[in-house]
Scaffold this motif. Structure first.
Motif, PDB file in Angstrom:
ATOM      1  N   GLY A 390       0.818  -1.205   0.000  1.00  0.00           N
ATOM      2  CA  GLY A 390       0.000   0.000   0.000  1.00  0.00           C
ATOM      3  C   GLY A 390       0.851   1.253   0.000  1.00  0.00           C
ATOM      4  N   LEU A 391       1.919   1.258   0.822  1.00  0.00           N
ATOM      5  CA  LEU A 391       2.838   2.391   0.866  1.00  0.00           C
ATOM      6  C   LEU A 391       3.584   2.513  -0.461  1.00  0.00           C
ATOM      7  CD1 LEU A 391       4.258   4.675   2.370  1.00  0.00           C
ATOM      8  CD2 LEU A 391       5.838   2.975   3.328  1.00  0.00           C
ATOM      9  N   TYR A 392       3.970   1.369  -1.032  1.00  0.00           N
ATOM     10  CA  TYR A 392       4.681   1.368  -2.316  1.00  0.00           C
ATOM     11  C   TYR A 392       3.861   2.084  -3.390  1.00  0.00           C
ATOM     12  CZ  TYR A 392       6.285  -0.302  -6.863  1.00  0.00           C
ATOM     13  OH  TYR A 392       6.697  -0.356  -8.168  1.00  0.00           O
ATOM     14  N   PHE A 393       2.578   1.725  -3.523  1.00  0.00           N
ATOM     15  CA  PHE A 393       1.752   2.324  -4.566  1.00  0.00           C
ATOM     16  C   PHE A 393       1.421   3.785  -4.255  1.00  0.00           C
ATOM     17  CE2 PHE A 393       0.945  -2.175  -5.554  1.00  0.00           C
ATOM     18  CZ  PHE A 393       1.246  -2.146  -6.915  1.00  0.00           C
ATOM     19  N   ALA A 394       1.295   4.126  -2.984  1.00  0.00           N
ATOM     20  CA  ALA A 394       1.041   5.518  -2.609  1.00  0.00           C
ATOM     21  C   ALA A 394       2.243   6.400  -2.954  1.00  0.00           C
ATOM     22  CB  ALA A 394       0.730   5.618  -1.118  1.00  0.00           C
ATOM     23  N   GLY A 403      -4.334  11.623  -5.649  1.00  0.00           N
ATOM     24  CA  GLY A 403      -4.695  12.810  -4.884  1.00  0.00           C
ATOM     25  C   GLY A 403      -3.515  13.354  -4.098  1.00  0.00           C
ATOM     26  N   ASP A 404      -3.774  14.419  -3.340  1.00  0.00           N
ATOM     27  CA  ASP A 404      -2.673  15.089  -2.632  1.00  0.00           C
ATOM     28  C   ASP A 404      -2.806  15.031  -1.119  1.00  0.00           C
ATOM     29  OD1 ASP A 404      -4.841  16.701  -2.317  1.00  0.00           O
ATOM     30  OD2 ASP A 404      -3.944  18.516  -3.180  1.00  0.00           O
ATOM     31  N   ASN A 405      -3.651  14.126  -0.600  1.00  0.00           N
ATOM     32  CA  ASN A 405      -3.745  13.972   0.853  1.00  0.00           C
ATOM     33  C   ASN A 405      -3.874  12.493   1.194  1.00  0.00           C
ATOM     34  OD1 ASN A 405      -6.794  13.262   1.190  1.00  0.00           O
ATOM     35  ND2 ASN A 405      -6.796  15.103  -0.120  1.00  0.00           N
ATOM     36  N   VAL A 406      -3.597  12.149   2.456  1.00  0.00           N
ATOM     37  CA  VAL A 406      -3.528  10.739   2.850  1.00  0.00           C
ATOM     38  C   VAL A 406      -4.884  10.047   2.752  1.00  0.00           C
ATOM     39  CG1 VAL A 406      -1.468  10.978   4.299  1.00  0.00           C
ATOM     40  CG2 VAL A 406      -3.733  11.423   5.291  1.00  0.00           C
ATOM     41  N   ALA A 408      -7.338  10.618   0.476  1.00  0.00           N
ATOM     42  CA  ALA A 408      -7.566  10.292  -0.937  1.00  0.00           C
ATOM     43  C   ALA A 408      -6.624   9.180  -1.393  1.00  0.00           C
ATOM     44  CB  ALA A 408      -7.356  11.537  -1.800  1.00  0.00           C
ATOM     45  N   ALA A 409      -5.371   9.232  -0.940  1.00  0.00           N
ATOM     46  CA  ALA A 409      -4.394   8.211  -1.330  1.00  0.00           C
ATOM     47  C   ALA A 409      -4.793   6.844  -0.798  1.00  0.00           C
ATOM     48  CB  ALA A 409      -3.006   8.597  -0.821  1.00  0.00           C
ATOM     49  N   SER A 410      -5.263   6.795   0.432  1.00  0.00           N
ATOM     50  CA  SER A 410      -5.685   5.531   1.031  1.00  0.00           C
ATOM     51  C   SER A 410      -6.823   4.906   0.231  1.00  0.00           C
ATOM     52  CB  SER A 410      -6.121   5.757   2.482  1.00  0.00           C
ATOM     53  OG  SER A 410      -6.619   4.568   3.049  1.00  0.00           O
ATOM     54  N   GLN A 411      -7.766   5.739  -0.195  1.00  0.00           N
ATOM     55  CA  GLN A 411      -8.885   5.253  -0.987  1.00  0.00           C
ATOM     56  C   GLN A 411      -8.430   4.771  -2.368  1.00  0.00           C
ATOM     57  OE1 GLN A 411     -12.177   4.752  -0.093  1.00  0.00           O
ATOM     58  NE2 GLN A 411     -12.186   3.722  -2.090  1.00  0.00           N
ATOM     59  N   SER A 435       7.636  15.505   5.298  1.00  0.00           N
ATOM     60  CA  SER A 435       6.281  16.023   5.475  1.00  0.00           C
ATOM     61  C   SER A 435       5.261  15.115   4.796  1.00  0.00           C
ATOM     62  CB  SER A 435       6.178  17.441   4.900  1.00  0.00           C
ATOM     63  OG  SER A 435       6.543  17.441   3.530  1.00  0.00           O
ATOM     64  N   SER A 436       5.667  14.462   3.692  1.00  0.00           N
ATOM     65  CA  SER A 436       4.783  13.546   2.981  1.00  0.00           C
ATOM     66  C   SER A 436       5.605  12.600   2.125  1.00  0.00           C
ATOM     67  CB  SER A 436       3.804  14.331   2.094  1.00  0.00           C
ATOM     68  OG  SER A 436       3.055  13.454   1.268  1.00  0.00           O
ATOM     69  N   LEU A 437       5.071  11.387   1.940  1.00  0.00           N
ATOM     70  CA  LEU A 437       5.703  10.426   1.038  1.00  0.00           C
ATOM     71  C   LEU A 437       4.817  10.151  -0.181  1.00  0.00           C
ATOM     72  CD1 LEU A 437       7.222   7.774   3.499  1.00  0.00           C
ATOM     73  CD2 LEU A 437       8.452   9.488   2.156  1.00  0.00           C
ATOM     74  N   LEU A 438       3.721  10.875  -0.307  1.00  0.00           N
ATOM     75  CA  LEU A 438       2.801  10.638  -1.415  1.00  0.00           C
ATOM     76  C   LEU A 438       3.412  11.076  -2.742  1.00  0.00           C
ATOM     77  CD1 LEU A 438      -0.595  11.845   0.112  1.00  0.00           C
ATOM     78  CD2 LEU A 438       0.427   9.563   0.166  1.00  0.00           C
TER      79      LEU A 438
END
Length: 717
Positions: A390-394, A403-406, A408-411, A435-438
């Motif tokens: 999940g983290l890999y694809f995010a 998307g640009d937030n956790v 939206a990314a989770s969904q 601050s983010s890994l997205l």
């Protein structure tokens, strides 16, 4: 003829069993946990067998290297480009030059297909294709005064196919350098720690160059220890700088980094090879090899589990969020360096043949360096496969997809068939002090997370942030060494081409020529870098497919030249050694080129993508992830350029292969109708070992040579 002793038979039987056990577990395990150590076992066992037996067979039986034949470095030594270089330093330079972004980025991106396809291609591909290409090109270039791949094609295949090869090789080189530089920019942007540490390797390398050349000639071990100590100090100081008032000075925007990289590439290309290029690459090799060895030991010690599926659904559907396209052919072009890379042929016919002391060293430097790079690719695939999918694809899907937030990314990740909570995404970023890994696309951040995951199991979770930033800096250093060597090789290629029109350019150390061509080369790849930095669709997502295709098309040119030379030099029965990899590579890359040009899927086909965005512009619409009409026009322009380049390069490679086949058939029918362009035989006066460790016989030869130099003709017993 040597016969194997019982001890040797036992050792190599055990090595084979270790490799076989690793392959068996990887191939048969389904729906159960598999340790990454089995991947390491399969790789190392296979590499050892291949180097000991297959590479030796090629060197002894096929190429028939001659230790008594003087190399261009000895015959043409001018202290600028031609310079006999200690085999250990040259091994470091060659490995550092070939091991750029590809073995780090490609396997990480290809992990979306699962860990098994990538593992098979990396290991099997390097043994029978990549390492063979590198070694054979190095051998033939050394026999031809260190001439470039394109120039060898022109002389051995003919003016028509040779001209196509020259043009294709140079164009591909520019694209490759632009993408290599883009990965560096993505890794160093807004990172004062990484930027400072990388910058410090330049004065350290200059010091090492002068130390070996002027202060203490020949003291390789001595300068190595000094260089390692200074490099470690630069690493530690990087963190101090990042936490001090100097942080702002070394926090550079992507556009600023573009300017600095272009300037560095130009300077590195025109300075004498002993002054900056060779010592810097040698220095960085310690860090590269050391980190990969530590990573392998970390895998064996902690036994992390491969969390990615062996083969994912994206492999058959071809709709992966990281890159679009099915397993065949896109895994084989996404993983280029580490398995088979045309870029390596440019180094093997660029800087290295002008520096190698003895023909007998081509096995260690050519085949051995490529196996080392392949091990880097395996460890990159391990790092991408041990983190949560999940983290890999995010991390690897573009912002326009997740998307640009956790939340939206989770969904979005759940829609891919995997799961990770918004809290886990936020915590993963916090663990490495980001601050983010997205949408941290490009592969480098994913590899850094995997490295921190493995190392922190040994040192504790409190060190995750340190290991993450250490890995980011390590990757940038890794890639920069390929950029400076590649720029110099690009200069050689352009000089070869212009030398066919204006003779002084043929002299690679002619100062006006090297300054003009260096400026042209850095300006051209600087353009692709600038475009990538400002690409709305994500520079790496847009450019990496053409990077992979170009790289493998260039490998087809190299293998075609090698096959032609094997046939023309009376080795027809051994032509399959490069001919079989050529057939496979041509099939894969021409299929990929066709799809990138003509596919009706806008995620795959450049022209279809261009059409959709152009239609939207005509309707006054803005399509995501573009945010303005300027972005829309940029996408249209870049898609057009990429599509035209893909089609043109594929056409040029078809011309090269067809003309090479014509020459081979012509030679087989009438050997007298073709001419072999090989430098005249000159007896060597140098004495140097073939491998890292001198054999008993080589030690005796070195002692005898030392005695002759000192005026004592008595040979030590």
């Amino acid at each position: 003829m040597r016969t194997a002793n019982p001890r040797s038979i036992v050792i190599w039987s055990l090595v084979a069993l270790v490799g076989a056990a690793g392959w068996t577990v990887l191939a048969l395990s389904r729906d159960e946990e598999v340790s990454a150590a089995w991947m390491v076992a399969a790789a190392l066992g296979s590499y050892a067998i291949a180097y000991r037996f297959y590479s030796k067979f090629i060197v002894d039986r096929v190429l028939k290297v001659d230790k008594n034949r003087a190399t261009p470095a000895e015959r043409l030594n001018n202290g600028i480009d031609f310079h006999p270089t200690d085999r250990r330093v040259l091994l470091g330079h060659h490995f550092a030059a070939i091991a750029g972004a590809g073995p780090l980025v490609g396997p990480v991106l290809a992990a979306q297909m699962g860990y098994l396809p990538g593992t098979i291609w990396i290991i099997v591909g390097v043994i029978f294709a990549g390492a063979v290409q590198d070694m054979v090109v190095l051998f033939f270039s050394t026999r031809r005064d260190g001439k470039s791949l394109g120039q060898m094609a022109r002389e051995e295949i003919g003016p028509f196919g040779g001209a196509a090869a020259l043009l294709a090789a140079f164009a591909i080189m520019i694209i490759l350098l632009g993408v290599l530089a883009l990965v560096i920019v993505n890794a160093l942007a807004d990172s004062p720690w990484g930027t400072f540490s990388i910058a410090m390797t330049i004065p350290i390398a200059l010091f090492m160059g002068f130390y070996l050349r002027i202060l203490r000639p020949g003291r390789v071990s001595e300068v190595s220890l000094i260089g390692i100590a200074l490099l470690l100090l630069a690493l530690v100081a990087g963190r101090w700088v990042a936490e001090s008032s100097l942080a702002e000075t070394f926090t550079l925007a992507p556009s600023t980094l573009v300017i600095w990289l272009v300037a560095y590439g130009f300077i590195a290309s025109i300075l004498p090879v002993w002054m900056l290029l060779a010592p810097r690459d040698y220095l960085s090799t310690f860090m590269k090899i050391g980190t990969i060895l530590l990573l392998a030991l970390g895998v064996v010690f902690t036994l992390p589990t491969l969390k990615m599926d062996p083969v994912t659904d994206f492999a058959s559907r071809g709709d992966g969020p990281v890159f679009a396209g099915s397993l065949f052919p896109f895994v084989f072009i996404t993983i280029a360096c580490g398995a088979l890379s045309g870029f390596h042929a440019l180094i093997s016919s660029g800087t290295t043949p002008k520096m190698v002391q003895k023909e007998t060293q081509v096995r260690m430097i050519g085949y051995g360096s490529m196996l080392m790079e392949s091990s880097v690719a395996v460890m990159a695939l391990v790092a991408a496969s041990v983190i949560d999918p999940g983290l890999y694809f995010a991390m690897n899907a573009p912002a326009g997809v997740i998307g640009d937030n956790v939340q939206a990314a989770s969904q979005a990740v759940a829609n891919f068939g995997y799961s990770i909570s918004p809290q886990d995404l936020a915590q993963a970023a916090k663990n490495v002090e980001e601050s983010s890994l997205l949408s941290r696309t490009g592969g480098a951040p994913t590899l850094a997370v995997g490295v921190s995951e493995i190392f922190s199991k040994v040192t504790g979770d409190s060190m995750k942030a340190f290991w993450y930033h250490f890995a980011i800096m390590f990757e940038a250093l890794f890639i920069l060494t390929a950029l400076d060597a590649g720029t110099r090789v690009g200069r050689f290629m352009l000089q070869d081409m212009l030398g066919n029109v204006y003779k002084p350019f043929k002299k690679v150390s002619w100062k006006p020529g090297l300054i003009i061509t260096s400026a042209v080369v850095t300006g051209l790849w600087g353009y692709f870098l600038w475009v990538g930095v400002h690409e709305p669709l994500g520079g790496i997502n847009q450019l990496f497919p053409i990077f992979g295709i170009s790289n493998q098309l260039l490998a087809a040119v190299a293998l075609a030249v090698c096959t032609t030379l094997l046939v023309k030099s009376g080795r027809l029965k051994w032509a399959w050694i490069t001919g079989v990899p050529l057939a496979w590579d041509a099939t894969v890359t021409l299929t990929a080129s066709w799809q990138k040009v003509f596919s009706s899927d806008p995620r795959v086909g450049f022209f279809k993508q261009r059409s959709i965005y152009q239609d939207a512009i005509d309707d006054g619409k803005i399509l995501p992830p573009a945010k303005s009409m300027d972005d829309m026009h940029t996408v249209v322009t870049n898609s057009t350029v990429d599509g035209v380049l893909s089609a043109a390069l594929a056409l040029l490679i078809v011309v090269v292969i067809a003309d090479a086949a014509r020459i081979c058939v012509k030679h087989v029918r009438d050997p007298r109708s073709t001419k072999l362009s090989e430098a005249e035989y000159v007896e060597s006066k140098l004495t140097a070992p073939a491998g890292l460790i001198a054999t008993k016989e080589e030690k005796a030869e070195l002692a005898a040579a030392a005695a002759r130099e000192s005026g004592d003709e008595r040979v030590p017993s």
